[in-house]
Design an enzyme around this catalytic site. Structure first.
Site, PDB file in Angstrom:
ATOM      1  CG  HIS A  66      -2.268   0.613   0.935  1.00 33.81           C
ATOM      2  ND1 HIS A  66      -2.431   1.761   0.196  1.00 33.81           N
ATOM      3  CD2 HIS A  66      -3.542   0.242   1.292  1.00 33.81           C
ATOM      4  CE1 HIS A  66      -3.706   2.090   0.128  1.00 33.81           C
ATOM      5  NE2 HIS A  66      -4.411   1.171   0.778  1.00 33.81           N
ATOM      6  CG  ASP A 123      -3.417   4.537  -3.119  1.00 29.31           C
ATOM      7  OD1 ASP A 123      -2.688   4.264  -2.129  1.00 29.31           O
ATOM      8  OD2 ASP A 123      -3.388   5.625  -3.737  1.00 29.31           O
TER       9      ASP A 123
END
Ligand SMILES: Cc1ncc(C[n+]2csc(CCOP(=O)(O)OP(=O)(O)O)c2C)c(N)n1
Ligand SMILES: [Mg+2]
Lengths: 320, 529, 323
Positions: free
Chosen positions: B376, B380
């Site tokens: 992450h 995203d």
């Protein structure tokens, strides 16, 4: 007794064949080429030949541990006999029987036997079969003086007598049962005397005289074929060799043996035949020569024959 | 005629052996070609095997309960004219073959398992074994369950020695086996810890319908086989598709470094290869440039060399994305750890059959779950999901990238035709046919029950069917209504009669009955009269 | 201890027992002047005279029947049947007379007789002079059955057999007559029913009888080189059978091979195997193996006879299959 010259020569030749066969067997045994037990018939040739001379194709014979002479007299094949002695596949019993069990059912020859006295009841049975079929067949059992002490002798004679079986019981009294002389194993002089106990004729003959044996057997066989029942013939004779090959023969004297050798059944037959002009010295020589080469052939055949295959071990235990 | 060997069928790609669940025929019984002969179960499925020939079931080699490798003989069928000798010869050969393959299988297992020391097995060794009385006595005295003791005596018999060694092994098990975190294990430990600590890992799962992919694979392999070329695997196919998807979604094709993320236009695809004791990830460089066949060859060769320990150091470097497959172990979805410093890793799960509703039709489809773990820090959720759905799309329509004809596959389980009376009747008929195959007893029983109910009697079939229409409406059965309307028409009922009969249901069901009468019943009358 | 042959050991036992006990006498065909067909009774006639060493006519029925009668009347006859194969001739005297008289008479009579006879193939003597029929006799209650394998055992067991008040069938093996061994001097009696461990070993028990004891011992030597230690147990007597010694050995090794020369089916090996299965089932770590001759009469031809007789190699194979 009306014997043709041809028949006489045939019987003589058979005696010679037995003699030469047995002498060679003795030699082969001594050389270690034949295993097992071997009992030789040398000196007793006249009995087998004189009796079997009367038999027809459909008659039966039970022999003994000393059986080579009986089969040769019956016309057995010496090739197959030697092959059996050598334990070869081509032998009479495919190598499974050996000397003590040679048999040729095609000749009605129910076999030599390792059990003394076993042949007597068997031959009562064969005689019964002849009578049952009514084909004029007869059955002959050879056995020794020693065997006459077995229960089977007594039981078989009695049974054959009451049933009037066409049987001829031929006792080859060679004066010994192995080491026991006749006087040590039975309290009679003539085994023929025992016939009376069972109600059948018993006759004692000079077993080394081919013609005497022949005559006695002629009468017995005639009786049997006529349905008059069994006869016991005692043929007094002598075995020249030990009980079996390898027997040290400690139980009798050399003099006794030599005395019997003077009564050689072959010599006696030869003499008589020469006297009557049936045989000449040259013819005699030729017979011996021919027989010797026939016997050599038999031995060669046996030696060149294959051993039985191991798979045959389990064959012939039962009928398939 | 020649007797026929019946062999354990290979019922699936992965099937290595099958268990004979039940013989439907006995030895000496007559069988006809195509007739059901035995039931087989594998790890995956239960199935019935048909007799491959007609004749007499001469000999069952694998009795109920035996586990037999595929294509090994399980029985011999004698055909007319076979003589006893050849049959026995055949049985002998087949028995030998069966024994051999079993030994081979055992042997093969042994060699695979060799590096692990003989341990206490959790899987029972089975009951049909010989155990020497002496071994049994010792085992009883020591409380050993003999089912777990392997036999090494004459004929595989469990002997006293086996029990003793087993007991020693048990003792030894009190001590843990020590595997130092060194060498390959050390590297794995270090890298995975690093991955776990540093990457902000998120895993998303996506179920993919791979029915088309499978059909495509079969088709390609057929063609390849005809041309004498090698077989391609799911991994090969998926690797090609993923490489393409990565080209379209470079955010996932990168490396996360101290202070930056590097994205690459070229794809260097790592392929995780499990070793007996460890794991390596050889990298297929420039994977996006490879044809399917090239991909397949590169992966195969890399995997083989990885197992042989023959990889060059540069083959382990430069990866931009990794593919890992746990499907062969039956795993569905999982949370793979990212191979640092890459951005993402895609896990492939097992392929299994599932019922799926497709355009309103219940179909039997093959499904695979994809597990995408991404860092992450670098990417995203939305772009990652987009990438994953692109992979899904390509996998579900694989004919486009591979320029093959679209597969025409439809495996309807139940066709739920919406209100089309004929479709509804057909759906029921199909369903019954399916039941006939799956549970013939049930189907037969149902028919047997129904036949006399609707037979001509004091009441005619027509009247009975009219009653059935009313009842169907009352119980609001979407399938019963068209069925019995259809039957009533067939029995000679007039549309008005049917409508009246249906209306009887109003007396019991009121409004809801009316809803059916004016819709489905009406449509059915129109459709069938 | 003097070295002597198996034959000499039997001869010695006969002499010693005849000297010790005037009720002992010997009878059989050609046992006198001839010294027995195989020479076992050599010299007895000279030593004890014709009253105690009786040459009989070829009348096995009477030899055994008379022995039974003489024994019932207080003597201790030692009869010889020249070959075991001839025992069919006197079977009634053995199993209906000798074996049962004591029992039928409510224990009032004893038949302290010994019947010696040689068994075994190997001389090319064919189907009627080579058999091993011990199982016949072991099946008859009232008889004891002894089968010695060594000169010392032959002497010790014959001594006990002669002294025993029951009819004892004492089975010698023709091929063992020439085998030499040391034999205790003077009075030496081995109790009947006491087996002997001829060789100790920890891996496999081989129970062997008569000549097969020697083949088992030779096999054990070969197997020892392979690291398999065979224990060779010689029961010596089949009735009474020393079950303890056999079971003890199987308890140690867990494996049993039974070897005899007689035809395997219906042989004494089956009895021994059954006893171990019944009494020592839990000792067994492998199936019991039996070795015996194939189910056929004994062939004459040397190659067939050799294939027929259980061999050292067969024993080795059987042991290997279990070890
Ligand atoms: C029932 C039986 N007992 C003993 C023997 C052992 N044996 C073989 S030949 C023989 C002597 C036979 O004497 P005899 O009957 O006169 O025939 P010969 O040998 O003199 O031709 C003996 C005792 C045997 N073979 N069978
Ligand atoms: Mg005589």
């Amino acid at each position: 007794m009306a014997l043709s010259q041809e028949k006489l020569l045939e019987l003589y030749r058979k005696m010679v064949t037995i003699r030469v066969f047995e002498e060679n067997t003795a030699e082969l045994f001594a050389k270690g080429e034949i295993p097992g037990f071997v009992h030789l018939y040398v000196g007793e040739e006249a009995t087998a030949v004189g009796v079997i001379a009367h038999l027809k194709d459909h008659d039966y014979i039970a022999s003994t541990h000393r059986g080579h002479g009986h089969l040769i007299a019956r016309g057995g094949d010496v090739k197959q006999m030697y092959a059996e002695l050598f334990g070869r596949k081509t032998g009479y019993c495919k190598g499974k029987g050996g000397s003590m069990h040679i048999a040729d059912l095609s000749l009605g020859f129910l076999g030599a036997n390792g059990i003394v006295g076993a042949g007597l009841p068997l031959i009562a049975g064969a005689a019964f079969a002849c009578k049952y079929r009514g084909d004029d067949g007869v059955a002959v059992c050879f056995f020794g003086d020693g065997a006459s002490n077995r229960g089977t002798f007594h039981e078989a004679l009695n049974m054959a007598s009451i049933w009037k079986l066409p049987a001829i019981f031929v006792c080859e009294n060679n004066m010994y049962a192995i080491s026991l002389s006749q006087e040590l194993h039975q309290n009679i002089d003539d085994v023929a005397d025992r016939a009376a106990a069972y109600g059948l004729p018993g006759i004692s003959v000079d077993g080394n005289d081919l013609f005497a044996v022949y005559e006695a057997a002629e009468e017995a066989v005639k009786r049997a074929r006529n349905g008059d029942g069994p006869t016991l013939i005692e043929s007094k004779t002598y075995r020249w060799r030990g009980h079996f090959e390898g027997d040290p023969v400690v139980y009798r004297t050399e003099e006794e043996l030599q005395a019997w050798k003077k009564k050689d059944p072959i010599e006696r037959a030869k003499k008589r035949m020469m006297e009557t002009g049936v045989l000449t010295e040259e013819e005699d020589k030729a017979i011996w020569e021919e027989v010797r080469s026939e016997i050599q052939e038999g031995i060669e055949f046996a030696k060149n024959s294959p051993l039985p295959e191991e798979e045959s071990l389990l064959e012939d235990v039962y009928c398939e | 005629m020649m007797a026929v060997k019946v062999v354990m069928p290979k019922l699936g790609l992965t099937m290595k052996k099958g268990k004979v669940a039940r013989w439907l025929k006995e030895e000496g019984q007559e069988v006809t070609r195509g007739e059901d002969l035995l039931e087989i179960v594998t790890e995956k499925i239960a199935s019935t095997m048909e007799a491959p020939a007609s004749g007499i079931l001469y000999k069952i080699l694998a009795p109920k309960g035996s586990i037999v490798p595929v294509v090994s003989p399980v029985a011999v069928i004698a055909e007319p004219g076979d003589d006893e000798k050849t049959l026995q010869q055949m049985v002998k050969e087949a028995e030998a073959e069966l024994a051999n393959t079993r030994v081979e299988a055992r042997e093969a297992k042994k060699t695979v398992k060799e590096p692990k020391k003989r341990g206490v097995d959790l899987i029972r060794t089975g009951k049909a074994r010989r155990i020497s009385p002496r071994a049994r006595r010792l085992a009883e005295g020591k409380g050993v369950d003999l089912d777990y003791v392997p036999g090494t005596g004459p004929g595989g018999r469990v002997t006293e020695k086996d029990v003793r060694e087993y007991l020693e092994e048990l003792d030894r098990e009190k001590e843990p086996e020590v595997i130092p975190l060194e060498g390959m294990r050390g590297i794995i430990a270090e890298r995975m810890t690093e991955s776990h600590h540093r990457a902000a890992r998120v895993t998303i799962l996506q179920e993919v319908d791979v029915t088309n992919l499978q059909d495509l694979r079969v088709k390609i392999n057929e063609v390849f086989q005809q041309q004498g070329r090698g077989k391609v695997s799911y991994t090969d196919l998926i690797a090609v598709l993923v490489a393409q998807a990565l080209k379209e979604h470079p955010r996932l094709n990168g490396r996360v470094l101290e202070d930056r993320v590097e994205l690459y236009s070229g794809v260097n695809m790592g392929i995780a290869v499990a070793l007996d004791d460890g794991l390596v990830v050889p990298v297929i460089h420039k994977a996006h440039r490879l044809s399917l066949e090239q991909m397949s060859e590169r992966i195969k060769s890399a995997a083989q060399r990885a197992r042989d320990g023959d990889l060059e150091p540069e083959e382990l470097e430069g990866g931009t994305f990794t593919l890992t497959n746990l499907g062969m172990f039956g795993v569905e979805g999982f949370t793979p750890l990212i191979n640092p410093p890459e951005t993402a890793i895609l896990g492939l799960g097992t392929i299994s059959e599932k019922p799926m509703l497709k355009d309103g039709i219940l179909e039997q489809r093959l499904c695979m779950t994809l597990s995408l773990s991404f860092d992450h820090r670098a990417v995203d959720g939305a772009p990652a999901a987009l990438f994953l759905s692109r992979v899904k799309e390509m996998m579900e329509n694989p004919h486009l990238p591979f320029q093959m004809d679209a597969p025409q596959v439809s495996r309807p389980l139940v066709a739920a035709g919406r209100r089309d009376p004929r479709a509804l009747v057909q759906a029921f008929a199909d369903g019954m046919e399916w039941l006939n195959d799956e549970a013939p007893d049930l189907a037969l029983g149902f028919d047997a029950l129904m036949a006399p109910v609707f037979a001509e009697g004091e009441l005619s079939t027509r009247v009975k069917e009219l009653i059935a229409v009313a009842l169907s409406v009352h119980i609001r059965c979407e399938y019963c209504i068209p069925y019995h309307v259809h039957k009533a028409v067939e029995a000679g009922a007039h549309p008005d009669e049917i409508l009246e009969a249906a209306a009887v249901a109003l007396g019991f069901g009121g409004g809801s009955a009316m809803a059916y009468v004016v819709t489905l019943v009406k449509e059915c009358i129109e459709a069938f009269s | 201890m003097p070295e002597m042959t198996y034959l000499e050991a039997i001869n010695t036992a006969l002499r010693e027992e005849m000297s010790r006990d005037p009720s002992v006498f010997v009878l059989g065909e050609d046992v006198g002047v001839f010294g027995g067909c195989f020479g076992v009774t050599q010299g007895l006639l000279d030593a004890f005279g014709p009253e105690r060493v009786l040459d009989t006519p070829i009348s096995e029925t009477a030899i055994i029947g008379a022995s039974v009668g003489a024994a019932a009347a207080g003597l201790r006859p030692v009869a010889e049947i020249m070959f075991m194969d001839f025992m069919g001739v006197c079977m009634d005297e053995i199993f209906n007379q000798a074996a049962k008289i004591r029992y039928m008479f409510g224990g009032k009579a004893a038949i302290p007789m010994t019947l010696r006879t040689p068994c075994g193939a190997g001389l090319g003597a064919a189907a009627q002079h080579s058999q091993s029929m011990e199982a016949w006799f072991a099946h008859i209650p009232g008889l004891k059955v002894v089968m010695p394998s060594t000169p010392a055992d032959a002497k010790g067991l014959l001594t006990s057999a002669i002294r025993d008040d029951n009819p004892v069938i004492f089975i010698e093996h023709k091929m063992l007559y020439g085998v030499k061994g040391s034999v205790p001097d003077g009075e030496y009696a081995i109790p009947l029913g006491k087996g002997d461990v001829k060789r100790e070993g920890s891996d496999v028990t081989v129970v062997a009888t008569s000549l097969m004891v020697h083949k088992a011992l030779a096999a054990a030597e070969t197997l020892a080189e392979e690291g398999v230690e065979v224990e060779v147990v010689d029961p010596r007597c089949l009735v009474p059978l020393d079950q303890d010694t056999i079971l003890k050995s199987v308890a140690k090794t867990g494996k049993l091979v039974v070897v005899h020369e007689a035809v395997k089916s219906g042989g004494i090996g089956g009895e021994i195997a059954a006893i171990v299965a019944e009494e020592g089932f839990d000792f067994l770590d492998a199936p019991i193996r039996r070795i015996g001759a194939p189910f056929a009469p004994i062939p004459f031809a040397s190659n067939l006879e050799k294939a027929y007789i259980p061999s050292e190699e067969t024993i080795i194979e059987a042991v290997r299959s279990l070890a």
